[in-house]
Scaffold this motif. Structure first.
Motif, PDB file in Angstrom:
ATOM      1  N   THR A 118       7.773  -6.599  -9.539  1.00 20.72           N
ATOM      2  CA  THR A 118       7.675  -7.328  -8.272  1.00 20.72           C
ATOM      3  C   THR A 118       8.871  -6.945  -7.416  1.00 20.72           C
ATOM      4  N   ARG A 119       8.705  -7.028  -6.121  1.00 16.25           N
ATOM      5  CA  ARG A 119       9.799  -6.720  -5.204  1.00 16.25           C
ATOM      6  C   ARG A 119      10.430  -8.020  -4.705  1.00 16.25           C
ATOM      7  N   SER A 120      11.733  -8.003  -4.584  1.00 14.07           N
ATOM      8  CA  SER A 120      12.419  -9.147  -3.998  1.00 14.07           C
ATOM      9  C   SER A 120      12.196  -9.130  -2.484  1.00 14.07           C
ATOM     10  N   PRO A 121      12.410 -10.267  -1.807  1.00 12.68           N
ATOM     11  CA  PRO A 121      12.283 -10.258  -0.336  1.00 12.68           C
ATOM     12  C   PRO A 121      13.149  -9.189   0.315  1.00 12.68           C
ATOM     13  N   LEU A 122      14.374  -8.994  -0.164  1.00  5.33           N
ATOM     14  CA  LEU A 122      15.232  -7.978   0.444  1.00  5.33           C
ATOM     15  C   LEU A 122      14.658  -6.580   0.248  1.00  5.33           C
ATOM     16  N   GLN A 123      14.149  -6.296  -0.933  1.00  6.28           N
ATOM     17  CA  GLN A 123      13.540  -4.979  -1.149  1.00  6.28           C
ATOM     18  C   GLN A 123      12.381  -4.751  -0.190  1.00  6.28           C
ATOM     19  N   ARG A 124      11.549  -5.785   0.008  1.00  8.82           N
ATOM     20  CA  ARG A 124      10.427  -5.659   0.937  1.00  8.82           C
ATOM     21  C   ARG A 124      10.920  -5.508   2.378  1.00  8.82           C
ATOM     22  N   VAL A 125      11.954  -6.247   2.751  1.00  4.53           N
ATOM     23  CA  VAL A 125      12.502  -6.113   4.105  1.00  4.53           C
ATOM     24  C   VAL A 125      12.927  -4.669   4.343  1.00  4.53           C
ATOM     25  N   VAL A 126      13.661  -4.102   3.398  1.00  3.39           N
ATOM     26  CA  VAL A 126      14.130  -2.727   3.556  1.00  3.39           C
ATOM     27  C   VAL A 126      12.942  -1.767   3.651  1.00  3.39           C
ATOM     28  N   GLN A 127      11.915  -1.977   2.840  1.00  2.00           N
ATOM     29  CA  GLN A 127      10.737  -1.110   2.908  1.00  2.00           C
ATOM     30  C   GLN A 127      10.086  -1.181   4.287  1.00  2.00           C
ATOM     31  N   THR A 171      13.170   0.465  -3.309  1.00  2.00           N
ATOM     32  CA  THR A 171      12.803   0.445  -1.892  1.00  2.00           C
ATOM     33  C   THR A 171      12.040   1.696  -1.480  1.00  2.00           C
ATOM     34  N   VAL A 172      11.331   2.311  -2.411  1.00  2.00           N
ATOM     35  CA  VAL A 172      10.567   3.517  -2.112  1.00  2.00           C
ATOM     36  C   VAL A 172       9.464   3.196  -1.102  1.00  2.00           C
ATOM     37  N   VAL A 173       9.274   4.075  -0.139  1.00  2.00           N
ATOM     38  CA  VAL A 173       8.193   3.962   0.834  1.00  2.00           C
ATOM     39  C   VAL A 173       7.509   5.315   0.935  1.00  2.00           C
ATOM     40  N   ARG A 174       6.179   5.309   0.913  1.00  2.00           N
ATOM     41  CA  ARG A 174       5.443   6.552   1.032  1.00  2.00           C
ATOM     42  C   ARG A 174       5.721   7.195   2.381  1.00  2.00           C
ATOM     43  N   PRO A 175       6.019   8.493   2.412  1.00  2.00           N
ATOM     44  CA  PRO A 175       6.241   9.165   3.696  1.00  2.00           C
ATOM     45  C   PRO A 175       5.037   9.014   4.608  1.00  2.00           C
ATOM     46  N   SER A 176       5.296   8.943   5.913  1.00  2.00           N
ATOM     47  CA  SER A 176       4.230   8.650   6.861  1.00  2.00           C
ATOM     48  C   SER A 176       3.433   9.869   7.286  1.00  2.00           C
ATOM     49  N   THR A 177       3.855  11.065   6.879  1.00  2.00           N
ATOM     50  CA  THR A 177       3.127  12.269   7.253  1.00  2.00           C
ATOM     51  C   THR A 177       2.143  12.653   6.157  1.00  2.00           C
ATOM     52  N   PRO A 178       1.018  13.295   6.517  1.00  2.00           N
ATOM     53  CA  PRO A 178       0.026  13.662   5.505  1.00  2.00           C
ATOM     54  C   PRO A 178       0.590  14.549   4.401  1.00  2.00           C
ATOM     55  N   THR A 179       1.581  15.390   4.731  1.00  2.00           N
ATOM     56  CA  THR A 179       2.144  16.302   3.736  1.00  2.00           C
ATOM     57  C   THR A 179       3.445  15.770   3.145  1.00  2.00           C
ATOM     58  N   GLY A 180       3.810  14.535   3.497  1.00  2.00           N
ATOM     59  CA  GLY A 180       5.066  13.983   3.011  1.00  2.00           C
ATOM     60  C   GLY A 180       5.066  13.776   1.508  1.00  2.00           C
ATOM     61  N   VAL A 222       0.832  -1.202   0.000  1.00  2.00           N
ATOM     62  CA  VAL A 222       0.000   0.000   0.000  1.00  2.00           C
ATOM     63  C   VAL A 222       0.865   1.250   0.000  1.00  2.00           C
ATOM     64  N   LEU A 223       2.063   1.142   0.593  1.00  2.00           N
ATOM     65  CA  LEU A 223       2.951   2.292   0.705  1.00  2.00           C
ATOM     66  C   LEU A 223       3.831   2.485  -0.524  1.00  2.00           C
ATOM     67  N   ASP A 224       3.788   1.538  -1.460  1.00  2.00           N
ATOM     68  CA  ASP A 224       4.496   1.739  -2.725  1.00  2.00           C
ATOM     69  C   ASP A 224       3.926   2.959  -3.436  1.00  2.00           C
ATOM     70  N   ILE A 225       4.747   3.634  -4.173  1.00  2.00           N
ATOM     71  CA  ILE A 225       4.283   4.779  -4.943  1.00  2.00           C
ATOM     72  C   ILE A 225       3.270   4.312  -5.980  1.00  2.00           C
ATOM     73  N   SER A 226       2.202   5.074  -6.157  1.00  2.00           N
ATOM     74  CA  SER A 226       1.173   4.690  -7.110  1.00  2.00           C
ATOM     75  C   SER A 226       1.741   4.714  -8.528  1.00  2.00           C
ATOM     76  N   PRO A 227       1.227   3.868  -9.427  1.00  2.00           N
ATOM     77  CA  PRO A 227       1.743   3.848 -10.800  1.00  2.00           C
ATOM     78  C   PRO A 227       1.688   5.212 -11.482  1.00  2.00           C
ATOM     79  N   ASP A 228       0.604   5.955 -11.290  1.00  2.00           N
ATOM     80  CA  ASP A 228       0.482   7.261 -11.938  1.00  2.00           C
ATOM     81  C   ASP A 228       1.544   8.233 -11.433  1.00  2.00           C
ATOM     82  N   LEU A 229       1.730   8.280 -10.103  1.00  2.00           N
ATOM     83  CA  LEU A 229       2.718   9.196  -9.555  1.00  2.00           C
ATOM     84  C   LEU A 229       4.127   8.741  -9.924  1.00  2.00           C
ATOM     85  N   HIS A 230       4.355   7.432  -9.942  1.00  2.00           N
ATOM     86  CA  HIS A 230       5.657   6.903 -10.372  1.00  2.00           C
ATOM     87  C   HIS A 230       5.955   7.335 -11.797  1.00  2.00           C
TER      88      HIS A 230
END
Length: 378
Positions: free
Chosen positions: A198-207, A60-69, A18-26
């Motif tokens: 697809t993300r590898s296990p390591l990429q997901r671990v880092v996320q 390993t992109v993760v959506r910022p956790s703040t509303p304005t991130g 869910v925290l991956d960047i959306s396809p459109d924004l990517h």
């Protein structure tokens, strides 16, 4: 039936997805990167090279956790200069002049997709766009670390800083056991941003680790452990586990063993540049070292507690996850998991670790919190 590890793997994977960047924004971010990169390559002198670095190229992109991130995409603008022929200040200004010209060209052409602003930062120039920003890092080759080492500008330091983002990406991809070819489709000197289907296990671990860290230090970003440190330690500790939760536990069991200490100096070397130390600030700012170990102890305790939840209901697992991670992505993942299980309302992890129908699942909450991030509504 799913084991506890299976379930936790799917729940964590679903939440961080869910925290991956959306396809459109990517796609929008990549388009801006390619346009800015092409402008720099075509309008700078011959030999300017543009390539991505950081979480976009690592996957390993993760959506910022703040509303304005905002998401950020980093690119290196490398000029073919010797350090004796320029200074950090002149190099940064040359790149800044081209970015200023690019922004003015966008305005003159009447384009509405140009950057909202252009600001100088400590090491880079930042172009602001809706939902993300583009950091442009001026650099020159590091003649002592060919072929991919670079020297970086830093307005707070007199000495040139050194790095090797392309070498680091190659190391991380190898650790991820990935083999992906980056194709050059546009300007010859503008390398593409890879698209991770697809993300590898390591990429997901880092996320997952980055996600937890961002939440824990949402109000103390100055002391938040840097992503590059977490990514490096996770990459070194990863030993090829395919199951996500098993991989997370294995990485946490081993990652601190790769923190070295030489006398009074803490040391985590860049695997692609042995003289770059990712903990170089720990002796100068001991509170940053303390913050890292506080974060590590917190997430390690969380994972160990989750690993011991055999025989607990899904509602208990849900409540434990939401103590440490954002509620909305966790709830979305639980809903997806329930759909996969045929929307069974009563599920419990038995003492054998297998999922069986005995206890109630997570209680659903109102979805008003989805309004914090547009991506959560996609």
């Amino acid at each position: 039936m799913d084991t506890l590890d299976d379930m936790l793997s799917m729940l964590l994977d679903g939440a961080v997805e869910v925290l991956d960047i959306s396809p459109d924004l990517h796609d929008s971010a990549v388009e801006r990167y390619e346009e800015v990169g092409t402008w720099l390559a075509e309008n700078g002198r011959p030999g300017w090279r543009i390539y991505p670095q950081g979480s976009f190229i690592l996957g390993t992109v993760v959506r910022p956790s703040t509303p304005t991130g905002e998401y950020d995409i980093d690119l290196v603008c490398q000029l073919p200069l010797h350090p004796d022929s320029t200074t950090q200040e002149r190099l940064k200004q040359r790149v800044g002049d081209q970015l200023t010209a690019y922004r003015q060209w966008k305005k003159d052409q009447g384009h509405t997709d140009g950057p909202d602003s252009l600001e100088p930062r400590r090491r880079c120039w930042t172009l602001e766009y809706p939902g993300f920003h583009l950091d442009v890092l001026p650099a020159i080759p590091d003649e002592k670390h060919p072929p991919t080492g670079i020297r970086l500008t830093d307005k707070e330091l007199r000495e040139w800083q050194r790095g090797n983002p392309r070498g680091y990406a190659a190391w991380f991809h190898k650790r991820s056991e990935l083999s992906r070819k980056v194709l050059d489709k546009r300007h010859a000197n503008v390398a593409d941003v890879p698209t991770w289907q697809t993300r590898s296990p390591l990429q997901r671990v880092v996320q997952i680790l980055k996600w937890h860290c961002m939440i824990m230090f949402a109000d103390d970003t100055d002391n938040r452990p840097p992503s590059i440190l977490i990514t490096t330690l996770a990459g070194r500790a990863y030993t090829g586990e395919e199951d996500l939760f098993t991989a997370v536990r294995s990485v946490l069991d081993n990652m601190t063993s790769f923190i070295e200490k030489d006398g009074d100096e803490w040391w985590v070397p860049n695997p692609a540049h042995e003289k770059e130390n990712f903990t170089d600030k720990w002796n100068e700012y001991p509170e940053r070292r303390e913050a890292f170990f506080a974060w590590f102890n917190e997430i390690n305790a969380t994972v160990n507690e989750l690993a011991g939840m055999k025989g607990k209901g899904l509602d208990a697992v849900f409540e434990r996850l939401t103590k440490s991670f954002d509620h909305a992505p966790v709830l979305r993942s639980f809903e997806k998991y329930a759909d996969r299980m045929g929307a069974a309302p009563n599920q419990r992890m038995g003492n054998t670790g297998l999922l069986s129908p005995y206890a109630t699942g997570p209680r659903k909450r109102d979805h008003t919190f989805y309004g914090q991030h547009s991506a959560a509504r996609d």
